[in-house]
Motif scaffolding. Structure first.
Motif, PDB file in Angstrom:
ATOM      1  N   GLY A 150     -16.003  -1.996   2.512  1.00  0.00           N
ATOM      2  CA  GLY A 150     -16.586  -1.788   1.183  1.00  0.00           C
ATOM      3  C   GLY A 150     -16.053  -0.531   0.508  1.00  0.00           C
ATOM      4  O   GLY A 150     -16.786   0.164  -0.196  1.00  0.00           O
ATOM      5  N   VAL A 151     -14.787  -0.227   0.727  1.00  0.00           N
ATOM      6  CA  VAL A 151     -14.191   0.956   0.087  1.00  0.00           C
ATOM      7  C   VAL A 151     -12.975   0.519  -0.738  1.00  0.00           C
ATOM      8  O   VAL A 151     -12.402  -0.546  -0.509  1.00  0.00           O
ATOM      9  N   ALA A 152     -12.586   1.358  -1.684  1.00  0.00           N
ATOM     10  CA  ALA A 152     -11.446   1.026  -2.548  1.00  0.00           C
ATOM     11  C   ALA A 152     -10.130   1.280  -1.820  1.00  0.00           C
ATOM     12  O   ALA A 152     -10.020   2.212  -1.025  1.00  0.00           O
ATOM     13  N   LEU A 153      -9.144   0.445  -2.109  1.00  0.00           N
ATOM     14  CA  LEU A 153      -7.778   0.698  -1.640  1.00  0.00           C
ATOM     15  C   LEU A 153      -7.004   1.292  -2.810  1.00  0.00           C
ATOM     16  O   LEU A 153      -6.873   0.661  -3.867  1.00  0.00           O
ATOM     17  N   ILE A 154      -6.530   2.525  -2.627  1.00  0.00           N
ATOM     18  CA  ILE A 154      -5.729   3.196  -3.657  1.00  0.00           C
ATOM     19  C   ILE A 154      -4.366   3.490  -3.035  1.00  0.00           C
ATOM     20  O   ILE A 154      -4.285   3.943  -1.895  1.00  0.00           O
ATOM     21  N   GLU A 155      -3.298   3.187  -3.779  1.00  0.00           N
ATOM     22  CA  GLU A 155      -1.950   3.371  -3.239  1.00  0.00           C
ATOM     23  C   GLU A 155      -1.262   4.585  -3.856  1.00  0.00           C
ATOM     24  O   GLU A 155      -1.228   4.711  -5.076  1.00  0.00           O
ATOM     25  N   ASP A 156      -0.718   5.421  -3.000  1.00  0.00           N
ATOM     26  CA  ASP A 156       0.166   6.495  -3.452  1.00  0.00           C
ATOM     27  C   ASP A 156       1.583   5.927  -3.375  1.00  0.00           C
ATOM     28  O   ASP A 156       2.164   5.818  -2.292  1.00  0.00           O
ATOM     29  N   CYS A 157       2.109   5.542  -4.548  1.00  0.00           N
ATOM     30  CA  CYS A 157       3.397   4.838  -4.627  1.00  0.00           C
ATOM     31  C   CYS A 157       4.538   5.771  -5.028  1.00  0.00           C
ATOM     32  O   CYS A 157       5.594   5.298  -5.466  1.00  0.00           O
ATOM     33  N   ALA A 158       4.333   7.065  -4.888  1.00  0.00           N
ATOM     34  CA  ALA A 158       5.318   8.044  -5.374  1.00  0.00           C
ATOM     35  C   ALA A 158       6.705   7.844  -4.769  1.00  0.00           C
ATOM     36  O   ALA A 158       7.697   8.284  -5.336  1.00  0.00           O
ATOM     37  N   GLY A 174      -4.409  -3.008  -4.547  1.00  0.00           N
ATOM     38  CA  GLY A 174      -5.807  -2.575  -4.489  1.00  0.00           C
ATOM     39  C   GLY A 174      -6.341  -2.236  -5.863  1.00  0.00           C
ATOM     40  O   GLY A 174      -5.963  -2.870  -6.857  1.00  0.00           O
ATOM     41  N   LEU A 175      -7.201  -1.216  -5.906  1.00  0.00           N
ATOM     42  CA  LEU A 175      -7.802  -0.804  -7.176  1.00  0.00           C
ATOM     43  C   LEU A 175      -6.742  -0.287  -8.140  1.00  0.00           C
ATOM     44  O   LEU A 175      -6.755  -0.622  -9.333  1.00  0.00           O
ATOM     45  N   ALA A 176      -5.832   0.540  -7.645  1.00  0.00           N
ATOM     46  CA  ALA A 176      -4.820   1.145  -8.521  1.00  0.00           C
ATOM     47  C   ALA A 176      -3.696   1.731  -7.678  1.00  0.00           C
ATOM     48  O   ALA A 176      -3.866   2.009  -6.490  1.00  0.00           O
ATOM     49  N   GLY A 177      -2.558   1.935  -8.319  1.00  0.00           N
ATOM     50  CA  GLY A 177      -1.421   2.599  -7.685  1.00  0.00           C
ATOM     51  C   GLY A 177      -1.029   3.810  -8.505  1.00  0.00           C
ATOM     52  O   GLY A 177      -1.049   3.771  -9.738  1.00  0.00           O
ATOM     53  N   ALA A 178      -0.696   4.898  -7.812  1.00  0.00           N
ATOM     54  CA  ALA A 178      -0.302   6.134  -8.491  1.00  0.00           C
ATOM     55  C   ALA A 178       1.184   6.361  -8.274  1.00  0.00           C
ATOM     56  O   ALA A 178       1.656   6.395  -7.128  1.00  0.00           O
ATOM     57  N   TYR A 179       1.917   6.498  -9.365  1.00  0.00           N
ATOM     58  CA  TYR A 179       3.371   6.723  -9.295  1.00  0.00           C
ATOM     59  C   TYR A 179       3.727   8.125  -9.756  1.00  0.00           C
ATOM     60  O   TYR A 179       3.082   8.678 -10.649  1.00  0.00           O
ATOM     61  N   SER A 180       4.787   8.650  -9.164  1.00  0.00           N
ATOM     62  CA  SER A 180       5.394   9.895  -9.625  1.00  0.00           C
ATOM     63  C   SER A 180       6.786   9.574 -10.154  1.00  0.00           C
ATOM     64  O   SER A 180       7.479   8.727  -9.588  1.00  0.00           O
ATOM     65  N   PHE A 181       7.166  10.248 -11.227  1.00  0.00           N
ATOM     66  CA  PHE A 181       8.544  10.158 -11.723  1.00  0.00           C
ATOM     67  C   PHE A 181       9.217  11.522 -11.652  1.00  0.00           C
ATOM     68  O   PHE A 181      10.058  11.859 -12.486  1.00  0.00           O
ATOM     69  N   TYR A 182       8.844  12.300 -10.667  1.00  0.00           N
ATOM     70  CA  TYR A 182       9.541  13.562 -10.379  1.00  0.00           C
ATOM     71  C   TYR A 182      11.035  13.233 -10.231  1.00  0.00           C
ATOM     72  O   TYR A 182      11.382  12.149  -9.735  1.00  0.00           O
ATOM     73  N   PRO A 183      11.925  14.136 -10.660  1.00  0.00           N
ATOM     74  CA  PRO A 183      13.349  13.770 -10.725  1.00  0.00           C
ATOM     75  C   PRO A 183      13.944  13.135  -9.465  1.00  0.00           C
ATOM     76  O   PRO A 183      14.792  12.247  -9.568  1.00  0.00           O
TER      77      PRO A 183
END
Ligand SMILES: *Cc1c(COP(=O)(O)O)cnc(C)c1O
Length: 367
Positions: A150-158, A174-183
Protein backbone atom coordinates in the motif's frame (compact mmCIF):
# COMPACT_ATOMS: atom_id res chain seq x y z
CA UNK A 1 42.64 10.38 -23.57
CA UNK A 2 39.32 8.55 -23.81
CA UNK A 3 37.08 10.63 -21.58
CA UNK A 4 34.03 9.69 -19.51
CA UNK A 5 32.09 12.31 -21.49
CA UNK A 6 33.16 14.17 -24.60
CA UNK A 7 30.69 16.92 -25.54
CA UNK A 8 33.17 18.66 -27.81
CA UNK A 9 33.19 15.54 -30.00
CA UNK A 10 29.45 15.72 -30.66
CA UNK A 11 28.37 16.05 -34.31
CA UNK A 12 28.60 19.64 -35.62
CA UNK A 13 24.95 19.30 -36.64
CA UNK A 14 23.85 19.09 -33.00
CA UNK A 15 25.76 22.25 -32.16
CA UNK A 16 24.38 24.11 -35.17
CA UNK A 17 20.81 23.12 -34.37
CA UNK A 18 21.31 24.25 -30.77
CA UNK A 19 22.57 27.63 -31.95
CA UNK A 20 19.47 28.01 -34.16
CA UNK A 21 17.27 27.14 -31.17
CA UNK A 22 19.15 29.63 -28.99
CA UNK A 23 18.55 32.40 -31.51
CA UNK A 24 14.84 31.50 -31.64
CA UNK A 25 14.55 31.88 -27.86
CA UNK A 26 16.49 35.15 -27.82
CA UNK A 27 14.30 36.58 -30.54
CA UNK A 28 11.07 35.42 -28.92
CA UNK A 29 11.65 37.77 -25.99
CA UNK A 30 10.04 35.16 -23.65
CA UNK A 31 12.37 33.24 -21.33
CA UNK A 32 10.45 31.37 -18.61
CA UNK A 33 7.30 29.19 -18.78
CA UNK A 34 6.49 29.58 -22.47
CA UNK A 35 6.08 27.70 -25.73
CA UNK A 36 9.47 25.97 -25.76
CA UNK A 37 8.74 24.41 -22.38
CA UNK A 38 5.27 23.35 -23.50
CA UNK A 39 6.68 21.76 -26.63
CA UNK A 40 9.40 19.94 -24.69
CA UNK A 41 6.98 18.71 -22.03
CA UNK A 42 4.71 17.34 -24.73
CA UNK A 43 7.58 15.56 -26.48
CA UNK A 44 9.05 14.18 -23.28
CA UNK A 45 5.68 12.78 -22.16
CA UNK A 46 5.35 11.13 -25.58
CA UNK A 47 8.79 9.54 -25.28
CA UNK A 48 8.02 8.29 -21.78
CA UNK A 49 4.56 7.04 -22.69
CA UNK A 50 2.97 9.07 -19.90
CA UNK A 51 0.06 11.48 -20.07
CA UNK A 52 1.98 14.34 -18.48
CA UNK A 53 5.49 15.76 -18.16
CA UNK A 54 6.34 18.83 -16.09
CA UNK A 55 9.67 20.56 -16.64
CA UNK A 56 11.44 21.58 -13.43
CA UNK A 57 14.77 23.04 -12.35
CA UNK A 58 16.75 19.83 -11.83
CA UNK A 59 16.49 16.15 -10.98
CA UNK A 60 16.69 16.64 -7.23
CA UNK A 61 13.78 19.09 -7.24
CA UNK A 62 11.84 16.67 -9.46
CA UNK A 63 11.94 14.09 -6.63
CA UNK A 64 11.10 16.64 -3.93
CA UNK A 65 8.18 17.95 -5.98
CA UNK A 66 6.74 14.46 -6.51
CA UNK A 67 6.88 13.79 -2.78
CA UNK A 68 5.36 17.15 -1.85
CA UNK A 69 2.62 16.83 -4.47
CA UNK A 70 1.84 13.34 -3.13
CA UNK A 71 1.59 14.74 0.43
CA UNK A 72 4.61 12.75 1.58
CA UNK A 73 6.48 14.74 4.20
CA UNK A 74 7.05 15.05 7.97
CA UNK A 75 6.31 11.79 9.81
CA UNK A 76 6.47 9.73 6.62
CA UNK A 77 9.16 7.30 5.51
CA UNK A 78 10.48 6.73 2.01
CA UNK A 79 12.56 3.63 1.33
CA UNK A 80 15.47 4.08 -1.04
CA UNK A 81 19.04 3.03 -1.73
CA UNK A 82 22.35 4.21 -0.25
CA UNK A 83 24.04 3.44 -3.60
CA UNK A 84 22.92 6.51 -5.53
CA UNK A 85 23.69 10.15 -6.14
CA UNK A 86 23.40 12.03 -2.85
CA UNK A 87 20.60 14.09 -4.44
CA UNK A 88 18.18 11.13 -4.22
CA UNK A 89 18.28 11.06 -0.44
CA UNK A 90 18.66 14.82 -0.04
CA UNK A 91 15.42 15.30 -1.99
CA UNK A 92 13.55 13.09 0.49
CA UNK A 93 14.99 15.06 3.41
CA UNK A 94 14.14 18.37 1.69
CA UNK A 95 10.53 17.18 1.38
CA UNK A 96 10.58 16.71 5.17
CA UNK A 97 10.24 12.92 5.01
CA UNK A 98 12.58 10.31 6.50
CA UNK A 99 14.68 8.28 4.08
CA UNK A 100 15.05 4.63 5.09
CA UNK A 101 17.94 2.86 3.41
CA UNK A 102 17.68 -0.68 2.10
CA UNK A 103 20.59 -2.76 0.83
CA UNK A 104 21.40 -3.58 -2.78
CA UNK A 105 21.69 -6.68 -4.88
CA UNK A 106 25.45 -7.00 -5.51
CA UNK A 107 24.91 -8.38 -9.03
CA UNK A 108 23.25 -5.20 -10.27
CA UNK A 109 23.85 -2.52 -7.66
CA UNK A 110 20.07 -1.98 -7.55
CA UNK A 111 17.80 -2.11 -4.50
CA UNK A 112 17.23 -5.60 -3.14
CA UNK A 113 13.46 -6.26 -2.79
CA UNK A 114 14.00 -8.50 0.27
CA UNK A 115 15.87 -5.74 2.04
CA UNK A 116 13.16 -3.23 1.09
CA UNK A 117 10.60 -5.61 2.57
CA UNK A 118 12.52 -5.56 5.88
CA UNK A 119 12.45 -1.74 5.88
CA UNK A 120 8.68 -1.39 5.51
CA UNK A 121 6.88 0.15 8.51
CA UNK A 122 3.52 1.73 9.28
CA UNK A 123 5.04 5.05 8.31
CA UNK A 124 6.30 3.96 4.87
CA UNK A 125 4.62 6.00 2.14
CA UNK A 126 6.77 5.23 -0.88
CA UNK A 127 9.60 3.23 -2.39
CA UNK A 128 11.92 5.54 -4.32
CA UNK A 129 13.46 3.17 -6.85
CA UNK A 130 16.68 4.36 -8.49
CA UNK A 131 17.36 2.95 -11.95
CA UNK A 132 21.08 2.99 -11.18
CA UNK A 133 23.47 3.19 -14.16
CA UNK A 134 20.43 3.07 -16.48
CA UNK A 135 19.08 -0.35 -15.48
CA UNK A 136 15.37 -1.07 -15.34
CA UNK A 137 14.81 -4.47 -13.72
CA UNK A 138 12.07 -6.56 -12.11
CA UNK A 139 9.43 -3.89 -12.59
CA UNK A 140 6.51 -6.28 -12.10
CA UNK A 141 8.00 -7.36 -8.80
CA UNK A 142 8.40 -3.75 -7.65
CA UNK A 143 4.87 -2.87 -8.71
CA UNK A 144 3.50 -5.85 -6.80
CA UNK A 145 5.63 -5.20 -3.73
CA UNK A 146 4.42 -1.58 -3.55
CA UNK A 147 0.79 -2.49 -4.26
CA UNK A 148 0.82 -5.19 -1.55
CA UNK A 149 2.40 -2.81 0.96
CA UNK A 150 0.00 0.00 0.00
CA UNK A 151 2.84 2.42 -0.76
CA UNK A 152 3.63 4.52 -3.83
CA UNK A 153 6.26 3.49 -6.35
CA UNK A 154 8.33 6.52 -7.36
CA UNK A 155 11.15 6.18 -9.90
CA UNK A 156 14.40 8.11 -9.88
CA UNK A 157 15.06 8.00 -13.64
CA UNK A 158 18.01 10.42 -13.66
CA UNK A 159 20.22 7.74 -15.23
CA UNK A 160 17.64 5.82 -17.26
CA UNK A 161 16.36 7.95 -20.16
CA UNK A 162 14.50 5.69 -22.61
CA UNK A 163 15.25 2.47 -20.71
CA UNK A 164 12.31 0.19 -21.41
CA UNK A 165 10.84 -2.94 -19.87
CA UNK A 166 8.02 -4.87 -21.53
CA UNK A 167 7.39 -1.89 -23.79
CA UNK A 168 7.09 0.60 -20.93
CA UNK A 169 9.57 3.39 -20.38
CA UNK A 170 11.29 4.32 -17.11
CA UNK A 171 9.08 6.67 -15.12
CA UNK A 172 5.80 5.13 -16.27
CA UNK A 173 5.64 2.17 -13.88
CA UNK A 174 4.39 3.84 -10.72
CA UNK A 175 3.02 7.11 -9.40
CA UNK A 176 5.66 9.25 -11.11
CA UNK A 177 9.18 9.32 -12.52
CA UNK A 178 11.77 12.01 -11.79
CA UNK A 179 14.26 12.90 -14.52
CA UNK A 180 17.42 14.95 -14.47
CA UNK A 181 18.83 16.72 -17.52
CA UNK A 182 22.14 17.58 -15.89
CA UNK A 183 24.68 17.87 -18.74
CA UNK A 184 26.28 14.45 -18.22
CA UNK A 185 22.98 12.53 -18.18
CA UNK A 186 21.90 10.63 -21.30
CA UNK A 187 19.65 13.57 -22.19
CA UNK A 188 21.48 16.62 -20.89
CA UNK A 189 20.83 20.35 -21.04
CA UNK A 190 23.48 23.06 -21.28
CA UNK A 191 23.06 23.61 -17.57
CA UNK A 192 20.56 22.28 -15.04
CA UNK A 193 17.16 20.84 -15.86
CA UNK A 194 14.71 18.15 -14.82
CA UNK A 195 11.20 16.83 -15.31
CA UNK A 196 8.50 14.78 -13.64
CA UNK A 197 6.48 12.33 -15.73
CA UNK A 198 3.20 10.86 -14.54
CA UNK A 199 -0.19 9.61 -15.67
CA UNK A 200 -1.92 11.37 -12.78
CA UNK A 201 -3.51 14.64 -13.91
CA UNK A 202 -3.90 16.00 -10.38
CA UNK A 203 -0.30 15.28 -9.46
CA UNK A 204 0.90 16.94 -12.65
CA UNK A 205 -1.23 20.06 -12.03
CA UNK A 206 -0.03 20.31 -8.46
CA UNK A 207 3.63 20.01 -9.49
CA UNK A 208 3.13 22.71 -12.15
CA UNK A 209 1.94 24.94 -9.34
CA UNK A 210 4.52 23.95 -6.75
CA UNK A 211 7.41 24.61 -9.15
CA UNK A 212 6.13 28.19 -9.51
CA UNK A 213 5.85 29.38 -5.84
CA UNK A 214 2.61 27.44 -5.39
CA UNK A 215 0.86 29.91 -7.69
CA UNK A 216 -2.40 28.78 -9.33
CA UNK A 217 -3.14 31.89 -11.41
CA UNK A 218 -1.13 35.09 -11.35
CA UNK A 219 -0.76 36.52 -7.82
CA UNK A 220 -2.83 33.74 -6.26
CA UNK A 221 -0.97 31.29 -3.99
CA UNK A 222 -3.18 28.56 -2.55
CA UNK A 223 -0.07 26.87 -1.09
CA UNK A 224 3.65 27.39 -0.52
CA UNK A 225 5.78 26.14 -3.39
CA UNK A 226 9.32 26.57 -4.60
CA UNK A 227 11.00 28.17 -7.60
CA UNK A 228 12.02 25.29 -9.83
CA UNK A 229 11.25 25.91 -13.48
CA UNK A 230 12.85 24.61 -16.66
CA UNK A 231 13.60 27.80 -18.60
CA UNK A 232 12.83 28.37 -22.27
CA UNK A 233 16.45 28.22 -23.39
CA UNK A 234 17.08 24.83 -21.74
CA UNK A 235 13.74 23.51 -23.05
CA UNK A 236 14.63 24.59 -26.60
CA UNK A 237 18.09 23.01 -26.35
CA UNK A 238 16.62 19.83 -24.88
CA UNK A 239 14.16 19.63 -27.79
CA UNK A 240 17.12 19.60 -30.19
CA UNK A 241 19.05 17.06 -28.14
CA UNK A 242 15.96 14.87 -27.74
CA UNK A 243 16.08 14.41 -31.52
CA UNK A 244 19.41 12.67 -31.04
CA UNK A 245 18.69 10.69 -27.91
CA UNK A 246 17.61 7.50 -29.67
CA UNK A 247 20.76 7.38 -31.83
CA UNK A 248 22.99 8.26 -28.91
CA UNK A 249 21.42 5.52 -26.80
CA UNK A 250 21.94 2.96 -29.57
CA UNK A 251 25.61 3.96 -29.62
CA UNK A 252 25.94 3.61 -25.85
CA UNK A 253 24.42 0.13 -26.09
CA UNK A 254 26.85 -0.86 -28.84
CA UNK A 255 29.86 0.22 -26.74
CA UNK A 256 28.47 -1.59 -23.69
CA UNK A 257 27.75 -4.77 -25.68
CA UNK A 258 31.33 -4.68 -26.91
CA UNK A 259 32.57 -4.46 -23.30
CA UNK A 260 30.23 -7.25 -22.18
CA UNK A 261 31.63 -9.50 -24.87
CA UNK A 262 35.33 -8.71 -24.71
CA UNK A 263 36.28 -7.68 -21.19
CA UNK A 264 37.83 -10.82 -19.68
CA UNK A 265 39.83 -10.61 -16.50
CA UNK A 266 40.01 -12.76 -13.37
CA UNK A 267 40.22 -9.70 -11.13
CA UNK A 268 37.36 -7.79 -12.77
CA UNK A 269 33.67 -8.57 -12.38
CA UNK A 270 31.00 -7.40 -14.81
CA UNK A 271 27.51 -6.58 -13.56
CA UNK A 272 24.66 -8.93 -14.41
CA UNK A 273 23.47 -8.62 -18.03
CA UNK A 274 20.30 -6.55 -18.52
CA UNK A 275 16.94 -8.31 -18.85
CA UNK A 276 16.91 -7.07 -22.47
CA UNK A 277 19.17 -4.61 -24.33
CA UNK A 278 16.43 -1.93 -24.17
CA UNK A 279 16.10 -2.38 -20.41
CA UNK A 280 19.41 -0.57 -19.92
CA UNK A 281 20.09 3.04 -20.98
CA UNK A 282 23.83 2.43 -20.47
CA UNK A 283 24.35 5.69 -18.65
CA UNK A 284 27.35 4.21 -16.84
CA UNK A 285 29.33 1.05 -17.50
CA UNK A 286 30.43 -0.19 -14.11
CA UNK A 287 32.73 -3.08 -13.21
CA UNK A 288 33.94 -4.37 -9.87
CA UNK A 289 37.60 -4.76 -8.88
CA UNK A 290 39.20 -5.35 -5.49
CA UNK A 291 42.36 -3.55 -6.64
CA UNK A 292 40.43 -0.50 -7.80
CA UNK A 293 43.10 2.16 -7.27
CA UNK A 294 45.65 0.12 -9.18
CA UNK A 295 43.18 -0.53 -11.99
CA UNK A 296 42.29 3.16 -12.29
CA UNK A 297 45.92 4.22 -12.41
CA UNK A 298 46.68 1.53 -15.02
CA UNK A 299 43.75 2.78 -17.13
CA UNK A 300 45.03 6.33 -16.83
CA UNK A 301 48.47 5.20 -18.04
CA UNK A 302 46.70 3.62 -21.04
CA UNK A 303 44.90 6.92 -21.80
CA UNK A 304 41.53 5.88 -20.39
CA UNK A 305 39.67 8.02 -17.88
CA UNK A 306 37.58 6.33 -15.20
CA UNK A 307 35.42 7.45 -12.27
CA UNK A 308 33.67 5.91 -9.26
CA UNK A 309 29.87 5.81 -8.87
CA UNK A 310 29.78 5.96 -5.92
CA UNK A 311 32.77 5.75 -3.56
CA UNK A 312 30.81 6.62 -0.40
CA UNK A 313 27.36 5.12 0.18
CA UNK A 314 24.84 7.66 1.48
CA UNK A 315 24.68 6.23 5.02
CA UNK A 316 28.40 7.00 5.43
CA UNK A 317 27.94 10.69 4.60
CA UNK A 318 28.14 12.85 7.72
CA UNK A 319 24.53 14.14 7.75
CA UNK A 320 23.16 10.64 7.08
CA UNK A 321 24.92 8.35 9.54
CA UNK A 322 21.83 8.10 11.76
CA UNK A 323 19.28 7.34 9.02
CA UNK A 324 17.11 4.30 9.60
CA UNK A 325 18.15 1.28 7.52
CA UNK A 326 17.73 -2.43 6.99
CA UNK A 327 18.18 -4.01 10.44
CA UNK A 328 20.64 -6.43 8.83
CA UNK A 329 22.85 -3.54 7.70
CA UNK A 330 24.01 -2.34 4.31
CA UNK A 331 26.99 -4.61 3.73
CA UNK A 332 26.37 -5.09 0.00
CA UNK A 333 26.22 -1.35 -0.66
CA UNK A 334 29.45 -0.92 1.29
CA UNK A 335 31.19 -3.68 -0.65
CA UNK A 336 29.97 -2.27 -3.95
CA UNK A 337 31.18 1.24 -3.05
CA UNK A 338 34.61 -0.18 -2.22
CA UNK A 339 35.13 -1.88 -5.58
CA UNK A 340 33.10 -0.20 -8.32
CA UNK A 341 34.73 1.57 -11.28
CA UNK A 342 32.98 3.29 -14.20
CA UNK A 343 34.54 2.97 -17.65
CA UNK A 344 33.97 5.47 -20.48
CA UNK A 345 30.71 4.66 -22.32
CA UNK A 346 29.32 7.61 -24.27
CA UNK A 347 27.80 8.18 -27.70
CA UNK A 348 30.87 9.81 -29.23
CA UNK A 349 32.99 6.72 -28.70
CA UNK A 350 34.03 4.81 -31.81
CA UNK A 351 34.52 1.04 -31.98
CA UNK A 352 38.26 1.75 -31.89
CA UNK A 353 37.85 3.73 -28.67
CA UNK A 354 35.92 0.83 -27.14
CA UNK A 355 38.69 -1.50 -28.34
CA UNK A 356 41.27 0.66 -26.56
CA UNK A 357 39.32 0.54 -23.32
CA UNK A 358 38.93 -3.24 -23.58
CA UNK A 359 42.66 -3.70 -24.29
CA UNK A 360 43.52 -1.42 -21.37
CA UNK A 361 41.26 -3.32 -18.96
CA UNK A 362 42.36 -6.77 -20.14
CA UNK A 363 46.05 -5.85 -19.85
CA UNK A 364 45.71 -4.91 -16.18
CA UNK A 365 48.20 -6.80 -14.00
CA UNK A 366 47.02 -6.85 -10.43
CA UNK A 367 49.74 -7.44 -7.89
C1 LIG B 1 22.00 13.16 -11.28
C2 LIG B 1 21.13 12.41 -10.36
C3 LIG B 1 20.20 13.05 -9.54
C4 LIG B 1 20.14 14.55 -9.38
O1 LIG B 1 19.87 15.26 -10.53
P1 LIG B 1 20.25 16.82 -10.59
O2 LIG B 1 19.65 17.28 -11.87
O3 LIG B 1 21.74 16.92 -10.58
O4 LIG B 1 19.64 17.47 -9.40
C5 LIG B 1 19.36 12.27 -8.77
N1 LIG B 1 19.42 10.94 -8.79
C6 LIG B 1 20.31 10.28 -9.55
C7 LIG B 1 20.32 8.79 -9.54
C8 LIG B 1 21.21 10.99 -10.35
O5 LIG B 1 22.10 10.32 -11.11
Amino acid sequence: MILMNDFKAEPGEVREAMLVATRRVFESGWFVLGKELQAFEQQWALHCGTRHAVGVGNGMDAIELVLRAANIGPGDEVITTPMTAFATVLAVLRAGAQPVLADIDPRSGLLDPDSVQRCLSKRTKAVLLVHLYGQVRQMLRWQNLCADAGVALIEDCAQAHLATSAGRVAGSFGLAGAYSFYPTKNLGAIGDGGAVVTNEADLSTRISRLRNYGQSVRYVHPELGMNSRLDELQAALLLVRLGWLERFTVRRRAVAANYDQHIRHDAIQLLKAPEAPEAHARHLYVVGCNARDELMSHLKDCGVQSLIHYPVPVHQQTPCTELRRDPRGLAQAEAHAAGCVSLPCHPQMTDDDAGCVIAAVNSFQSR
